[in-house]
Structures are given as structure tokens and as C-alpha cells.
Design an enzyme around this catalytic site. Structure first.
Site, PDB file in Angstrom:
ATOM      1  N   ARG A  26      10.822   9.279  21.389  1.00  0.00           N
ATOM      2  CA  ARG A  26      11.056   9.410  19.944  1.00  0.00           C
ATOM      3  C   ARG A  26      11.891   8.254  19.396  1.00  0.00           C
ATOM      4  NH1 ARG A  26      13.106  15.109  19.999  1.00  0.00           N
ATOM      5  NH2 ARG A  26      11.326  16.398  20.531  1.00  0.00           N
ATOM      6  N   ARG A  30      13.659  10.179  13.204  1.00  0.00           N
ATOM      7  CA  ARG A  30      14.488  10.527  12.051  1.00  0.00           C
ATOM      8  C   ARG A  30      15.935  10.061  12.137  1.00  0.00           C
ATOM      9  NH1 ARG A  30      13.543  16.789  11.641  1.00  0.00           N
ATOM     10  NH2 ARG A  30      13.046  16.507  13.856  1.00  0.00           N
ATOM     11  N   ARG A  39       8.828   7.670   5.871  1.00  0.00           N
ATOM     12  CA  ARG A  39       8.231   9.007   5.837  1.00  0.00           C
ATOM     13  C   ARG A  39       8.217   9.538   4.401  1.00  0.00           C
ATOM     14  NH1 ARG A  39       9.112  14.187   9.837  1.00  0.00           N
ATOM     15  NH2 ARG A  39       8.398  15.776   8.398  1.00  0.00           N
ATOM     16  N   ASP A  76       1.350  11.801  16.978  1.00  0.00           N
ATOM     17  CA  ASP A  76       1.794  13.140  17.336  1.00  0.00           C
ATOM     18  C   ASP A  76       0.920  13.659  18.462  1.00  0.00           C
ATOM     19  OD1 ASP A  76       1.765  16.357  16.834  1.00  0.00           O
ATOM     20  OD2 ASP A  76       3.658  15.464  16.204  1.00  0.00           O
ATOM     21  N   TYR A 153       0.200  25.313  22.001  1.00  0.00           N
ATOM     22  CA  TYR A 153       0.280  25.230  20.537  1.00  0.00           C
ATOM     23  C   TYR A 153      -0.961  25.828  19.884  1.00  0.00           C
ATOM     24  CZ  TYR A 153       4.384  22.150  20.594  1.00  0.00           C
ATOM     25  OH  TYR A 153       5.643  21.636  20.757  1.00  0.00           O
TER      26      TYR A 153
END
Length: 353
Positions: A26, A30, A39, A76, A153
Site C-alpha cells: 500500500r 491514504r 482520489r 485493487d 469477498y
């Protein structure tokens, strides 16, 4: 185009390097204000993923700040289920969700076969663009989720605390689960090979939820399908090997079978000492890891000390790529990442003389 810095690829192949290479799961994320601004510009996370230009921009952002030894494609892990028609979306503060879920064998049978060149061109377009913009500075890592992780998922409809629905499906519909995993493995093979052909120089399979399984189920429902993927990936491109990293979070129990999978490197989380992992695996493959991401909240001095501890635990020699044991978290001070990366390069030189 020759790479100016190829120590990451060399370390994965257990070849000599001058210092231990480092990248960070990552690393485009963020914690960086420039990522948050991009973003916001994209409007939402899916727009960011599906714009090759914006995906390229956020891939490159951490490399402008830090001397990482590799870039990782910004995307992703759930792009494959989305391309299969599951309807991926993101709730603010809630993580990924699917509009359609798998609940029966019929649901599995109806899943379409996807082809990256037709259904996920935005990913390979991003790879081409990133390679061009990197201009040979560092290698580019492509990636995918593992079949088991993607399946959890798709069955749960999103993240889960106990994976009750996915495990219930596995136990009560074993045949359908294996069919789902096989379909996903085929899709991942096509997806990663397409990334490699587009320019990815190494690939990582993220088995985020393999560690929730029993040993028998891990071997049957997770590792077996990752082994199938490894056996069918392009092993050489542009005149050099394309290394494969398998990362199972909480997979320390199964280091030996993971190392025997055919992958070039085993990713480690922070729950196992890297020196002990090296003793168990020997020279079978490289190791990647494994600092607790939470240490990045500590002082630069504490970060420096922990990097030193992990390097000392691994010891002299080749075959170590330094990384976190999982992804960096959003609230980390960007200056602490500088302390982390600089410490790896500074302190590791003595182990490669």
C-alpha cells in the site's frame, strides 16, 4: 530498456545486492496527502482504479518522495470479481462491497469466463503507462488477490470478521467452492500474464485471508490454487526472470509448503521472526518482510532500531526484500516512512559486504 536499479529483482532471485531492497505494501495510499488529493479529483475509488492516467499518477507518487526499490501497480484485488459481474463498489469508511453475491452452485456456474484484454484493459493500460513513466528507474510489480481471498469477498459480499458465510459455503458446498476457486485461478493466470506482457517485472499474489483456514483447508482451498497459478505464469520476459511472491497473511504455520509452491519468494507478516523463517526455508526461496506496520507510528529512532533488529535476524547474505508485514495504515506520518526506507538502506549494507 536496462534497469537503473534492479536490486529488488536480484534479491527475489537470491542474487547478490549492495543493500537490502525495500518497498511497502500500500505504498501508494491514504497516508500521502497527494494521494488523497488525486482520489478526490477522481471522485471515487473505482474511478481512480479505472483511469490509467490517475492509476499511473498515484503509483509514481511515493517514488517521488522515497527511494523505494520497486513500484507496485495501483489497482485493487477485487477487479476480477467486478469483471465477472459482481458489482464492486466502496462505501466510505466501510471498505469494498458487492451488489451480487455467491450463494449456490448455480451462482458459481453462471460466472462468466473473463479475459483481461477484453474485460480489464484499464489495468494493462495502466501498466504500460507506468512502465513508460518509470523510464527504467525501478521495476514494476503487478499483483492479484489469491483465489481463496477473492472467493471470500464474493461469498460474503464484502469484508468479514468471522467469514462465517464463506466457511459455511466451503463446508456445505465443497464441490461448488472448488469450481469457484478453479474459475478464479484461471482468471488470475490470465490477469497476471497480461500484466507481465504489458510490462510488470515481478508479481505478487495477496492471500489476505488464507490464514483464517485450518491447515488441511489452507492446503486444499488456498495453496493448491496458488500453486496452479504459479505453474502457469510467464517465467521470463524482456530477457530476464519474472519473480513470483506469495504472501499469505498469518501463514507462518505453512512456510515449508508455501516455499515448495514454485514461487520465488515467500511474503511474511510480523507474527514470525524472519531469522526463524530463514532457518526453516533455507535457500529454497527468498523472503519478503516483515516489520509490523504499527511501528511506523513510533518515533524515527524506534523505527530505525526495529529495522536493525529485523536485518540482524535475517543475517548476512542474499534473498531478503524488506517490507512491512501488511499494508501501511492511513494515519502514518509520511516522514516516518522516510526514516523507515533510509534505515533499511543504511543498516543493511553491512550484511552484503
Amino acid at each position: 530498456m536496462p534497469l537503473k536499479n534492479d536490486r529488488f529483482l536480484k534479491a527475489l532471485m537470491r542474487e547478490p545486492v549492495d543493500v537490502t531492497p525495500v518497498w511497502m505494501m500500500r505504498q501508494a495510499g491514504r497516508y500521502l496527502p497527494e494521494y488523497r488529493a488525486t482520489r478526490k479529483q477522481a471522485g471515487n475509488f473505482m474511478n481512480l482504479c479505472q483511469s490509467p492516467e490517475l492509476a499511473c499518477e498515484v503509483t509514481l507518487q511515493p517514488l517521488r518522495r522515497y527511494p523505494f526499490d520497486a513500484a507496485i501497480l495501483f489497482s485493487d484485488i477485487l477487479t476480477i470479481p467486478d469483471a465477472m459481474g459482481q458489482g464492486l463498489y466502496f462505501e466510505e469508511g466501510e471498505g469494498p462491497r458487492f451488489r451480487k453475491v455467491i450463494r449456490s452452485e448455480s451462482d458459481v456456474e453462471q460466472l462468466p469466463e473473463i479475459k483481461t484484454e477484453k474485460d480489464l484493459t484499464y489495468v494493462t493500460d495502466a501498466v504500460v503507462l507506468i512502465r513508460r513513466e518509470l523510464n527504467g528507474s525501478v521495476p514494476l510489480i503487478g499483483f492479484s488477490g489469491s483465489p481463496w481471498t477473492l472467493a471470500t469477498y464474493m461469498i460474503e459480499g464484502g469484508g468479514s470478521k468471522d467469514f462465517r458465510v464463506a466457511k459455511e459455503f466451503m463446508y456445505n458446498n465443497s464441490e461448488a467452492m472448488h469450481l469457484l476457486l478453479d474459475k478464479l485461478a484461471d482468471a488470475v493466470i490470465d490477469y497476471l500474464n497480461s500484466q507481465i506482457r504489458a510490462g510488470a517485472q515481478a508479481v505478487q499474489i495477496f492471500d489476505t485471508w488464507g490464514g483464517i483456514l485450518t491447515t488441511t483447508n489452507y492446503l486444499d482451498y488456498s495453496l493448491a490454487y496458488m500453486k496452479k497459478i504459479v505453474a502457469n505464469l510467464i517465467s521470463e520476459n524482456e530477457g530476464r526472470s519474472v519473480p513470483i511472491i506469495l504472501f499469505t497473511k498469518n501463514g507462518g504455520l505453512w512456510l515449508e509448503p508455501i516455499a515448495a509452491s514454485g514461487a520465488d519468494a515467500v511474503g511474511l507478516d510480523w507474527t514470525i521472526e524472519i531469522g526463524k523463517a530463514r532457518e526453516r526455508i533455507g535457500e529454497r526461496c527468498a523472503l519478503q518482510g516483515n516489520m509490523d506496520p504499527s511501528i511506523l507510528y513510533a518515533s524515527p529512532q524506534a523505527i530505525h532500531a526495529e529495522v536493525g533488529n529485523i536485518l540482524a535476524s535475517f543475517g548476512n547474505g542474499n534473498g531478503h526484500v524488506f517490507n512491512l508485514g501488511h499494508g501501511i495504515t492511513p494515519e502514518v506520518n509520511p516522514d516516518h516512512v522516510s526514516a523507515f526506507v533510509d534505515a533499511v538502506h543504511e543498516l543493511s549494507e553491512q550484511y552484503h559486504s
